[in-house]
Design an enzyme around this catalytic site. Structure first.
Site, PDB file in Angstrom:
ATOM      1  N   CYS A   1     -15.271  16.170  47.706  1.00 45.69           N
ATOM      2  CA  CYS A   1     -14.387  16.892  48.634  1.00 45.69           C
ATOM      3  C   CYS A   1     -14.796  16.499  50.050  1.00 45.69           C
ATOM      4  O   CYS A   1     -15.389  15.426  50.250  1.00 45.69           O
ATOM      5  CB  CYS A   1     -14.451  18.402  48.398  1.00 45.69           C
ATOM      6  SG  CYS A   1     -16.075  19.140  48.668  1.00 45.69           S
TER       7      CYS A   1
ATOM      8  N   ASN B   1     -18.632  19.007  50.677  1.00 45.13           N
ATOM      9  CA  ASN B   1     -19.547  19.123  49.524  1.00 45.13           C
ATOM     10  C   ASN B   1     -20.286  20.462  49.517  1.00 45.13           C
ATOM     11  O   ASN B   1     -21.434  20.543  49.063  1.00 45.13           O
ATOM     12  CB  ASN B   1     -20.531  17.939  49.463  1.00 45.13           C
ATOM     13  CG  ASN B   1     -21.299  17.803  48.154  1.00 45.13           C
ATOM     14  OD1 ASN B   1     -22.408  17.288  48.126  1.00 45.13           O
ATOM     15  ND2 ASN B   1     -20.732  18.259  47.065  1.00 45.13           N
TER      16      ASN B   1
ATOM     17  N   CYS C   1     -18.020  23.519  49.079  1.00 46.45           N
ATOM     18  CA  CYS C   1     -17.102  24.475  48.428  1.00 46.45           C
ATOM     19  C   CYS C   1     -16.519  23.895  47.128  1.00 46.45           C
ATOM     20  O   CYS C   1     -16.920  24.282  46.036  1.00 46.45           O
ATOM     21  CB  CYS C   1     -15.957  24.881  49.355  1.00 46.45           C
ATOM     22  SG  CYS C   1     -16.510  25.727  50.862  1.00 46.45           S
ATOM     23  N   ARG C   2     -15.575  22.969  47.257  1.00 51.85           N
ATOM     24  CA  ARG C   2     -14.823  22.540  46.072  1.00 51.85           C
ATOM     25  C   ARG C   2     -15.604  21.627  45.131  1.00 51.85           C
ATOM     26  O   ARG C   2     -15.636  21.861  43.915  1.00 51.85           O
ATOM     27  CB  ARG C   2     -13.512  21.868  46.513  1.00 51.85           C
ATOM     28  CG  ARG C   2     -12.551  22.832  47.175  1.00 51.85           C
ATOM     29  CD  ARG C   2     -11.445  22.101  47.899  1.00 51.85           C
ATOM     30  NE  ARG C   2     -11.975  21.357  49.037  1.00 51.85           N
ATOM     31  CZ  ARG C   2     -11.290  20.507  49.773  1.00 51.85           C
ATOM     32  NH1 ARG C   2     -10.020  20.253  49.469  1.00 51.85           N
ATOM     33  NH2 ARG C   2     -11.849  19.893  50.790  1.00 51.85           N
ATOM     34  N   SER C   3     -16.224  20.557  45.665  1.00 50.23           N
ATOM     35  CA  SER C   3     -16.857  19.606  44.732  1.00 50.23           C
ATOM     36  C   SER C   3     -18.122  20.150  44.064  1.00 50.23           C
ATOM     37  O   SER C   3     -18.344  19.837  42.879  1.00 50.23           O
ATOM     38  CB  SER C   3     -17.095  18.235  45.374  1.00 50.23           C
ATOM     39  OG  SER C   3     -17.952  18.303  46.485  1.00 50.23           O
TER      40      SER C   3
ATOM     41  N   ASP D   1      -8.291  23.592  50.245  1.00 56.30           N
ATOM     42  CA  ASP D   1      -9.592  23.820  50.875  1.00 56.30           C
ATOM     43  C   ASP D   1      -9.744  25.303  51.221  1.00 56.30           C
ATOM     44  O   ASP D   1      -8.966  25.831  52.018  1.00 56.30           O
ATOM     45  CB  ASP D   1      -9.670  22.963  52.145  1.00 56.30           C
ATOM     46  CG  ASP D   1     -11.063  22.946  52.732  1.00 56.30           C
ATOM     47  OD1 ASP D   1     -11.882  23.813  52.370  1.00 56.30           O
ATOM     48  OD2 ASP D   1     -11.328  22.050  53.549  1.00 56.30           O
TER      49      ASP D   1
HETATM   50  P1  4NP Z   1     -15.219  21.583  50.985  1.00 55.95           P
HETATM   51  O1  4NP Z   1     -14.846  22.631  52.157  1.00 55.95           O
HETATM   52  O2  4NP Z   1     -14.685  20.244  51.428  1.00 55.95           O
HETATM   53  O3  4NP Z   1     -14.512  22.116  49.792  1.00 55.95           O
HETATM   54  O4  4NP Z   1     -16.740  21.601  50.862  1.00 55.95           O
HETATM   55  C1  4NP Z   1     -15.176  22.437  53.490  1.00 55.95           C
HETATM   56  C2  4NP Z   1     -16.460  22.708  53.910  1.00 55.95           C
HETATM   57  C3  4NP Z   1     -16.786  22.554  55.257  1.00 55.95           C
HETATM   58  C4  4NP Z   1     -15.820  22.128  56.147  1.00 55.95           C
HETATM   59  C5  4NP Z   1     -14.541  21.842  55.716  1.00 55.95           C
HETATM   60  C6  4NP Z   1     -14.226  21.995  54.382  1.00 55.95           C
HETATM   61  N1  4NP Z   1     -16.154  22.014  57.527  1.00 55.95           N
HETATM   62  O5  4NP Z   1     -15.252  21.701  58.335  1.00 55.95           O
HETATM   63  O6  4NP Z   1     -17.324  22.190  57.891  1.00 55.95           O
END
Ligand code: 4NP
Length: 182
Positions: A13, A16, A18-20, A130
């Site tokens: 994602c 790294n 939340c989703r992955s 997201d």
């Molecule tokens: P992820 O979510 O891609 O599912 O881990 C996010 C985590 C952090 C951020 C964006 C999306 N950020 O902008 O810091």
């Protein structure tokens, strides 16, 4: 891809956190339930390195734990070009992640780069939304819902690609004793 003894899967994602990592935790648990622990190695990474070294977002951890998945031991890292040398499947959570991975992908990559949700929802180009900027838990539960569905569909694909995974041990014993012929 021909049939293999073991397979390696990288979930990707943006951050790294939340989703992955949720995809890694859910797929690992479902693989264990399917008797495939050790046959499929799962890892996760982000296209961005902002959160490298950090544990998953507390909201992801809390919702995952409520649903039976412990993500507490996972740590974020950034995806690299070298990941394509190692992983048979590189699976993106959304279309932006997929586009960023296509830039890293070596020209002659032999594995599969695609959207993870394609396994559950073919030809729909669906992304895992997201949840990072959302309020409350609902977005995080939706992530788990989608990832559980995609994991179960993906395991069917993995079973086809793993060598002799459908040979039940009792059948194997019968086969070697000559009682069964394939
Ligand atoms: P992820 O979510 O891609 O599912 O881990 C996010 C985590 C952090 C951020 C964006 C999306 N950020 O902008 O810091």
């Amino acid at each position: 891809m021909g049939q293999k003894e073991t397979l390696k899967v990288l979930m990707v994602c943006l951050g790294n956190i939340c989703r992955s990592p949720t995809a890694q935790g859910v797929l690992e648990a479902r693989l264990e339930q399917a008797g495939l622990k050790g046959r499929v190695i799962v890892d996760s990474a982000g296209t961005a390195g902002w959160h490298a070294g950090k544990a998953p977002d507390p909201r992801s951890q809390q919702v995952a734990l409520q649903r039976g998945y412990n993500l507490g031991h996972l740590r974020a890292r950034q995806a690299t070009r070298e990941d394509f040398d190692e992983f048979d499947y590189v699976l993106a959570m959304d279309s932006d992640n997929l586009n960023d991975l296509r830039v890293l992908e070596p020209a002659h990559y032999q594995g599969h780069l695609g959207l993870f949700l394609d396994y559950a929802f073919p030809n729909q180009q669906r992304s895992v939304p997201d949840p990072y900027y959302t309020q409350g838990d609902q977005g995080f539960h939706e992530v788990v819902d989608l990832i559980e569905q995609a994991s179960d569909a993906f395991i069917l694909e993995l079973k086809k690609t793993l060598r002799s995974v459908n040979t039940h041990p009792s059948n194997a014993a019968a086969f070697f004793s000559g009682a069964l012929q394939y």
